[in-house]
Design an enzyme around this catalytic site. Sequence first.
Site, PDB file in Angstrom:
ATOM      1  N   GLY A 251       1.647  11.049  51.285  1.00  0.00           N
ATOM      2  CA  GLY A 251       2.199  12.359  51.607  1.00  0.00           C
ATOM      3  C   GLY A 251       2.687  13.195  50.449  1.00  0.00           C
ATOM      4  O   GLY A 251       3.104  14.347  50.663  1.00  0.00           O
ATOM      5  N   ASP A 252       2.626  12.670  49.220  1.00  0.00           N
ATOM      6  CA  ASP A 252       3.136  13.467  48.094  1.00  0.00           C
ATOM      7  C   ASP A 252       2.457  13.060  46.791  1.00  0.00           C
ATOM      8  O   ASP A 252       3.120  12.848  45.766  1.00  0.00           O
ATOM      9  CB  ASP A 252       4.651  13.284  47.980  1.00  0.00           C
ATOM     10  CG  ASP A 252       5.313  14.351  47.099  1.00  0.00           C
ATOM     11  OD1 ASP A 252       4.662  15.385  46.825  1.00  0.00           O
ATOM     12  OD2 ASP A 252       6.468  14.150  46.683  1.00  0.00           O
ATOM     13  N   LEU A 253       1.129  12.970  46.813  1.00  0.00           N
ATOM     14  CA  LEU A 253       0.391  12.623  45.591  1.00  0.00           C
ATOM     15  C   LEU A 253       0.255  13.866  44.725  1.00  0.00           C
ATOM     16  O   LEU A 253      -0.827  14.426  44.543  1.00  0.00           O
ATOM     17  CB  LEU A 253      -0.981  12.043  45.950  1.00  0.00           C
ATOM     18  CG  LEU A 253      -0.952  10.637  46.558  1.00  0.00           C
ATOM     19  CD1 LEU A 253      -2.344  10.217  46.989  1.00  0.00           C
ATOM     20  CD2 LEU A 253      -0.375   9.619  45.571  1.00  0.00           C
TER      21      LEU A 253
END
Length: 399
Positions: A251-253
């Site tokens: 969810g936050d690459l």
Amino acid sequence: MSSGDGQQSQALTKPAFSEVQASAIVDSVFGLKVSKIQPLPSYDDQNFHVCISRTKDTTDGPNECVLKINNTESSKTPDLIEVQSHIMMFLRAAGFPTASVYRTKGDHITSLTSIDSGSEIKSYLVRLLTYLPGRPIAEIPISSQLLYEIGRLAAKLDKTLEHSEGQHAGQIGRKPEWRQGVHPGSQCSNQLSSLHRENFIWNLKNVPLLEKYLYALGQNRKREIVEQVIQLFKDEVMTKLSHFRECINHGDLNDHNILIESSKSACGDAVYQVSGILDFDDMSYGYYVFEVAITIMYMMIESKTPIQVGGHVLAGFESVIPLTPVERGALFLLVCSRFCQSLVLAAYSCHLYPENEEYLMITAKTGWRHLQQMFDMGQKAVEEIWFETAKSYEPGISM
């Protein structure tokens, strides 16, 4: 970037521990002596890079680590923090460059630390993680091959987590390793249910929740674009969610959560490989297409040719998980939607934490321009570039 579940509010308190206080936590909670400590940038938590003193009696354990102090809202969900930590360890055992989690003196993964803020006592969850080497990918020019590898990494991450839900679900519940060994332990695999974060503001399916924060943008063209994206999301994405394949998303690459190290090739050129995957705080149940959309958006941020980025990332992702036609058809709007999430919530957070504006507004430096460009070009033109680029990676097709 997580701020806990539910909608953000001024009830959230970002930690503000001094270096002396942080050093004392490392000593009292983890039993390690600090030789050097310095703050690391963070969104709404607090992180410190910690160097550990070595004596003849303490030759074992970490030399460098990261002390992570969660904000007050995240600290109210210890089960979620624990399952994120277990998943990091599961992925590390599967060969991904994720951090190890060091246990407290009481043999726990986290510890709740309270501090008197003057008007009230506030409590924060703390963890100690291994320090991963490398530079954020934001600091280097990203080649098309590296973009492909990042897309492939995102897909492999989600695919591995898919396997963990079934035959390996029990392994997520094991206690994390101290060095190479893994302590046997028992933890309910139903901890994974904490990843169903229905009102989590950073989950892409919750784009309509941004409407509450639009006032932070003022009345201008930026707000108009975001309002249009939200409406399109309601009309064209929400109606198709049941057709997307579900999975657990990192969810936050983003370009600051992927670390790389360089080496020299046989011809003397720099060759980059991923050395670290950071920040699992935004992990939640989502969809494969969410992960690739989020990755494309963040890889566009520092690119001099942002529209071209999507095709390379998509090709890498689809080399592991090919998207369905319905998922591909939603990709453009999902990338636009992630831009909106990042830009709106950064503007809102700056109202709350103006002292952290430089870090909070990293995406905004180029993000508004990229979103405007995508919007001006339109879905069909952007998709043509992405899909043709992705197709060029197929066997037998020359690039």
